[in-house]
Design a protein around this motif. Structure first.
Motif, PDB file in Angstrom:
ATOM      1  N   PHE A  97     -21.708  -0.608  14.636  1.00 36.07           N
ATOM      2  CA  PHE A  97     -21.229  -1.511  13.499  1.00 36.07           C
ATOM      3  C   PHE A  97     -22.055  -1.277  12.143  1.00 36.07           C
ATOM      4  O   PHE A  97     -22.965  -0.666  12.240  1.00 36.07           O
ATOM      5  CB  PHE A  97     -21.077  -3.058  14.086  1.00 36.07           C
ATOM      6  CG  PHE A  97     -20.242  -3.219  14.998  1.00 36.07           C
ATOM      7  CD1 PHE A  97     -18.835  -3.703  14.483  1.00 36.07           C
ATOM      8  CD2 PHE A  97     -20.279  -2.953  16.342  1.00 36.07           C
ATOM      9  CE1 PHE A  97     -17.956  -4.081  15.388  1.00 36.07           C
ATOM     10  CE2 PHE A  97     -19.132  -3.391  17.291  1.00 36.07           C
ATOM     11  CZ  PHE A  97     -18.036  -4.131  16.834  1.00 36.07           C
ATOM     12  N   HIS A 131     -15.661  -5.838   8.730  1.00 39.59           N
ATOM     13  CA  HIS A 131     -16.673  -5.058   9.535  1.00 39.59           C
ATOM     14  C   HIS A 131     -16.146  -3.801   9.605  1.00 39.59           C
ATOM     15  O   HIS A 131     -15.026  -3.288   9.276  1.00 39.59           O
ATOM     16  CB  HIS A 131     -17.011  -5.563  10.740  1.00 39.59           C
ATOM     17  CG  HIS A 131     -15.862  -5.626  11.793  1.00 39.59           C
ATOM     18  ND1 HIS A 131     -15.620  -6.585  12.763  1.00 39.59           N
ATOM     19  CD2 HIS A 131     -15.437  -4.826  12.417  1.00 39.59           C
ATOM     20  CE1 HIS A 131     -14.984  -6.424  13.683  1.00 39.59           C
ATOM     21  NE2 HIS A 131     -14.727  -5.238  13.373  1.00 39.59           N
ATOM     22  N   ARG A 133     -16.803   0.208  12.112  1.00 37.70           N
ATOM     23  CA  ARG A 133     -17.585   0.690  13.135  1.00 37.70           C
ATOM     24  C   ARG A 133     -17.215   2.013  13.659  1.00 37.70           C
ATOM     25  O   ARG A 133     -16.306   2.514  12.956  1.00 37.70           O
ATOM     26  CB  ARG A 133     -17.462  -0.281  14.290  1.00 37.70           C
ATOM     27  CG  ARG A 133     -16.153  -0.280  14.991  1.00 37.70           C
ATOM     28  CD  ARG A 133     -16.121  -0.966  16.060  1.00 37.70           C
ATOM     29  NE  ARG A 133     -15.185  -0.941  16.917  1.00 37.70           N
ATOM     30  CZ  ARG A 133     -14.100  -1.403  17.152  1.00 37.70           C
ATOM     31  NH1 ARG A 133     -13.838  -2.208  16.289  1.00 37.70           N
ATOM     32  NH2 ARG A 133     -13.095  -1.324  18.129  1.00 37.70           N
ATOM     33  N   PHE A 145      -9.877  -0.847  26.757  1.00 39.75           N
ATOM     34  CA  PHE A 145      -9.700  -2.081  26.164  1.00 39.75           C
ATOM     35  C   PHE A 145      -8.570  -2.872  26.404  1.00 39.75           C
ATOM     36  O   PHE A 145      -7.384  -2.163  26.212  1.00 39.75           O
ATOM     37  CB  PHE A 145     -10.188  -2.370  24.769  1.00 39.75           C
ATOM     38  CG  PHE A 145     -10.983  -3.471  24.370  1.00 39.75           C
ATOM     39  CD1 PHE A 145     -12.480  -3.348  24.574  1.00 39.75           C
ATOM     40  CD2 PHE A 145     -10.454  -4.623  24.196  1.00 39.75           C
ATOM     41  CE1 PHE A 145     -13.160  -4.471  24.204  1.00 39.75           C
ATOM     42  CE2 PHE A 145     -11.420  -5.726  23.861  1.00 39.75           C
ATOM     43  CZ  PHE A 145     -12.687  -5.558  24.070  1.00 39.75           C
ATOM     44  N   HIS A 148      -4.910  -7.000  23.119  1.00 36.95           N
ATOM     45  CA  HIS A 148      -5.194  -8.293  21.946  1.00 36.95           C
ATOM     46  C   HIS A 148      -4.848  -8.125  20.694  1.00 36.95           C
ATOM     47  O   HIS A 148      -4.330  -6.750  20.485  1.00 36.95           O
ATOM     48  CB  HIS A 148      -6.760  -8.180  22.259  1.00 36.95           C
ATOM     49  CG  HIS A 148      -7.330  -6.939  21.496  1.00 36.95           C
ATOM     50  ND1 HIS A 148      -7.565  -5.855  22.283  1.00 36.95           N
ATOM     51  CD2 HIS A 148      -7.933  -6.743  20.285  1.00 36.95           C
ATOM     52  CE1 HIS A 148      -8.313  -5.169  21.520  1.00 36.95           C
ATOM     53  NE2 HIS A 148      -8.288  -5.574  20.186  1.00 36.95           N
ATOM     54  N   ASP A 150      -6.497  -8.439  17.147  1.00 34.28           N
ATOM     55  CA  ASP A 150      -7.830  -8.571  16.434  1.00 34.28           C
ATOM     56  C   ASP A 150      -7.574  -9.896  15.505  1.00 34.28           C
ATOM     57  O   ASP A 150      -8.656 -10.694  15.469  1.00 34.28           O
ATOM     58  CB  ASP A 150      -8.150  -7.476  15.343  1.00 34.28           C
ATOM     59  CG  ASP A 150      -8.271  -6.132  16.231  1.00 34.28           C
ATOM     60  OD1 ASP A 150      -8.807  -6.322  17.437  1.00 34.28           O
ATOM     61  OD2 ASP A 150      -8.044  -5.116  15.541  1.00 34.28           O
ATOM     62  N   THR A 153      -9.042 -13.121  17.433  1.00 34.67           N
ATOM     63  CA  THR A 153     -10.428 -13.268  17.261  1.00 34.67           C
ATOM     64  C   THR A 153     -11.021 -13.853  16.000  1.00 34.67           C
ATOM     65  O   THR A 153     -11.707 -14.519  16.025  1.00 34.67           O
ATOM     66  CB  THR A 153     -10.968 -12.121  17.969  1.00 34.67           C
ATOM     67  OG1 THR A 153     -10.724 -11.877  19.169  1.00 34.67           O
ATOM     68  CG2 THR A 153     -12.589 -11.901  17.841  1.00 34.67           C
ATOM     69  N   TRP A 154     -10.459 -12.928  14.973  1.00 33.07           N
ATOM     70  CA  TRP A 154     -11.026 -13.069  13.701  1.00 33.07           C
ATOM     71  C   TRP A 154     -10.834 -14.626  13.010  1.00 33.07           C
ATOM     72  O   TRP A 154     -11.501 -15.202  12.324  1.00 33.07           O
ATOM     73  CB  TRP A 154     -10.574 -11.962  12.507  1.00 33.07           C
ATOM     74  CG  TRP A 154     -11.152 -10.593  13.150  1.00 33.07           C
ATOM     75  CD1 TRP A 154     -12.222 -10.357  13.948  1.00 33.07           C
ATOM     76  CD2 TRP A 154     -10.214  -9.191  12.744  1.00 33.07           C
ATOM     77  NE1 TRP A 154     -12.131  -9.104  14.076  1.00 33.07           N
ATOM     78  CE2 TRP A 154     -11.212  -8.535  13.456  1.00 33.07           C
ATOM     79  CE3 TRP A 154      -9.442  -8.873  12.114  1.00 33.07           C
ATOM     80  CZ2 TRP A 154     -10.933  -7.003  13.535  1.00 33.07           C
ATOM     81  CZ3 TRP A 154      -8.861  -7.755  11.936  1.00 33.07           C
ATOM     82  CH2 TRP A 154      -9.831  -6.694  12.706  1.00 33.07           C
ATOM     83  N   LEU A 208     -17.581  -7.749  23.103  1.00 38.52           N
ATOM     84  CA  LEU A 208     -17.206  -6.341  22.438  1.00 38.52           C
ATOM     85  C   LEU A 208     -17.119  -5.271  23.662  1.00 38.52           C
ATOM     86  O   LEU A 208     -16.712  -4.198  23.482  1.00 38.52           O
ATOM     87  CB  LEU A 208     -18.405  -5.995  21.476  1.00 38.52           C
ATOM     88  CG  LEU A 208     -18.539  -6.986  20.434  1.00 38.52           C
ATOM     89  CD1 LEU A 208     -19.580  -6.607  19.715  1.00 38.52           C
ATOM     90  CD2 LEU A 208     -17.158  -6.920  19.657  1.00 38.52           C
ATOM     91  N   GLN A 211     -13.295  -8.445  26.885  1.00 35.33           N
ATOM     92  CA  GLN A 211     -12.907  -9.549  26.163  1.00 35.33           C
ATOM     93  C   GLN A 211     -12.531 -10.654  27.094  1.00 35.33           C
ATOM     94  O   GLN A 211     -11.725 -10.351  28.232  1.00 35.33           O
ATOM     95  CB  GLN A 211     -11.639  -9.328  25.345  1.00 35.33           C
ATOM     96  CG  GLN A 211     -11.740 -10.246  24.267  1.00 35.33           C
ATOM     97  CD  GLN A 211     -10.535  -9.914  23.278  1.00 35.33           C
ATOM     98  OE1 GLN A 211     -10.165  -8.703  23.285  1.00 35.33           O
ATOM     99  NE2 GLN A 211     -10.100 -11.006  22.401  1.00 35.33           N
ATOM    100  N   HIS A 249      -2.775  -4.656  20.643  1.00 39.40           N
ATOM    101  CA  HIS A 249      -3.254  -2.977  20.752  1.00 39.40           C
ATOM    102  C   HIS A 249      -3.900  -3.187  21.900  1.00 39.40           C
ATOM    103  O   HIS A 249      -4.844  -4.179  22.391  1.00 39.40           O
ATOM    104  CB  HIS A 249      -3.773  -2.364  19.571  1.00 39.40           C
ATOM    105  CG  HIS A 249      -4.870  -3.140  19.242  1.00 39.40           C
ATOM    106  ND1 HIS A 249      -4.937  -4.164  18.249  1.00 39.40           N
ATOM    107  CD2 HIS A 249      -6.330  -2.848  19.337  1.00 39.40           C
ATOM    108  CE1 HIS A 249      -6.032  -4.814  17.836  1.00 39.40           C
ATOM    109  NE2 HIS A 249      -6.786  -3.785  18.553  1.00 39.40           N
ATOM    110  N   ARG A 284     -19.792 -15.810  13.907  1.00 35.75           N
ATOM    111  CA  ARG A 284     -20.448 -14.582  14.498  1.00 35.75           C
ATOM    112  C   ARG A 284     -21.417 -14.058  13.513  1.00 35.75           C
ATOM    113  O   ARG A 284     -21.280 -14.333  12.346  1.00 35.75           O
ATOM    114  CB  ARG A 284     -19.332 -13.693  14.965  1.00 35.75           C
ATOM    115  CG  ARG A 284     -18.410 -14.246  16.039  1.00 35.75           C
ATOM    116  CD  ARG A 284     -17.654 -12.863  16.749  1.00 35.75           C
ATOM    117  NE  ARG A 284     -16.834 -12.495  15.792  1.00 35.75           N
ATOM    118  CZ  ARG A 284     -16.148 -11.245  16.166  1.00 35.75           C
ATOM    119  NH1 ARG A 284     -16.220 -10.833  17.378  1.00 35.75           N
ATOM    120  NH2 ARG A 284     -15.442 -10.506  15.270  1.00 35.75           N
ATOM    121  N   LEU A 288     -20.482  -8.147  12.428  1.00 38.16           N
ATOM    122  CA  LEU A 288     -19.166  -8.603  12.965  1.00 38.16           C
ATOM    123  C   LEU A 288     -18.100  -9.209  11.941  1.00 38.16           C
ATOM    124  O   LEU A 288     -16.917  -9.077  11.727  1.00 38.16           O
ATOM    125  CB  LEU A 288     -18.914  -9.258  14.327  1.00 38.16           C
ATOM    126  CG  LEU A 288     -19.408  -8.773  15.413  1.00 38.16           C
ATOM    127  CD1 LEU A 288     -19.765  -9.330  16.472  1.00 38.16           C
ATOM    128  CD2 LEU A 288     -18.258  -7.680  15.814  1.00 38.16           C
TER     129      LEU A 288
END
Ligand code: 6CS
Ligand code: FE
Length: 299
Positions: A97, A131, A133, A145, A148, A150, A153-154, A208, A211, A249, A284, A288
């Motif tokens: 990251f 962020h 990465r 993965f 989800h 994003d 979460t954000w 990460l 999840q 995704h 966080r 992140l």
């Protein structure tokens, strides 16, 4: 957020049942005149919640970035950084990251007019980096993965008010149908999938890799999948996939011999800066959820 204003995107501890909520915020705010994307490209992003641009970077540029990833993976300062995620078995570096802190070349590509300029155009404002990465999914080993959003979460964990935010993924290797390419549900960006289950303390330490909070209900995913189908983002090195922060995704593991490596940059509108988490015990770390909202320079 004040207790008198209802959260338009409640999730986790804020909902009793999984449910679909219609997005109340626009997707594309800019116009073709703001450049570099055409009207057709903006319309596609608005409709699908993503836009794939083949050959946006040259094969040589992608190759140089892949070599840079290799160099970073061997650097002690990178291996020891807080934002570096390693394979628990082999110790190999899988994700780094805040790549701009480690590499001028990575810094350059995320400030490029082709990536950052497109983000500024879609979001119609200056942008900053939420962020960044670089991700490596080696042959015979890279894990996948699950589905989800994003933004889910954000919003809950980082306090991002609205989905006025997007990612750019630059392919550094050939992403084909078998080596764990990005899978997206076109049109899913218009629906917020509220997930059940409160956010655990320091959820990011494990989330990460795998999840466990913010997991959309399978029946709801199935409904959106059935309605909209699936896009498999395959492409040659140098291809870029822009995707809205709320587009659903996922990706599969990589059982092939072929490495899959990508650079990700998350551009957020400076008019959508993060606040206190909407549903998490604490914010966080900066790698992140960057708290420096200075607009980036785009070159
Ligand atoms: O937690 C995050 O912010 C990251 N997690 C996922 C699964 N996707 C985007 C983001 O980098
Ligand atoms: Fe994601």
């Amino acid at each position: 957020m004040s207790t008198t204003t209802p959260d338009p995107y409640p999730s986790r501890g804020k909902v009793d049942e999984p449910r679909l909520i219609e997005r109340s915020h626009p997707v594309v705010l800019g116009t073709a005149e703001d450049g570099p994307l055409t009207r057709e490209q903006l319309d596609a992003f608005d409709r699908d919640g993503f836009l794939q641009v083949d050959g946006l970077f040259s094969a040589d540029e992608a190759h140089a970035l892949l070599q840079e990833l290799q160099r970073l993976q061997g650097e002690d300062s990178v291996r020891e950084a807080e934002g570096t995620i390693s394979d628990p078995d082999t110790g190999d570096v899988r994700s780094v990251f805040a790549i701009q802190d480690h590499s001028d070349l990575m810094d350059k590509v995320i400030h490029d007019e082709r990536t950052a300029g497109a983000a500024r155009q879609i979001l119609a404002s200056e942008v900053y980096l939420h962020h960044t990465r670089v991700n490596d999914k080696p042959g015979f080993g890279g894990s996948g993965f699950n589905w989800h959003s994003d933004f889910e979460t954000w919003h809950t964990e980082d306090g991002m008010p609205t989905p006025r935010c997007l990612s750019a993924s630059i392919l550094l290797t050939h992403n084909h149908s078998q080596n764990g390419p990005l899978l997206l549900i076109p049109g899913s960006h218009r629906t917020f999938v509220a997930c059940v289950g409160a956010t655990p303390e320091q959820n990011w330490v494990t989330s990460l890799k795998n999840q466990e909070a913010g997991i959309p209900d399978e029946d709801l995913i199935a409904q959106l999948h059935e309605e909209h189908g699936l896009h498999v983002a395959t492409g040659e090195p140098g291809t870029v996939i822009f995707f809205d922060s709320n587009t659903l995704h996922a990706s599969n593991g990589n059982v092939t011999k072929d490495r899959r490596a990508n650079v990700f940059a998350v551009y957020n509108s400076v008019e959508n800066t993060v606040e206190d988490p909407f549903e998490a015990p604490m914010a966080r770390p900066a790698f992140l959820s960057n708290r420096d909202f200075t607009p980036i320079e785009i070159m």
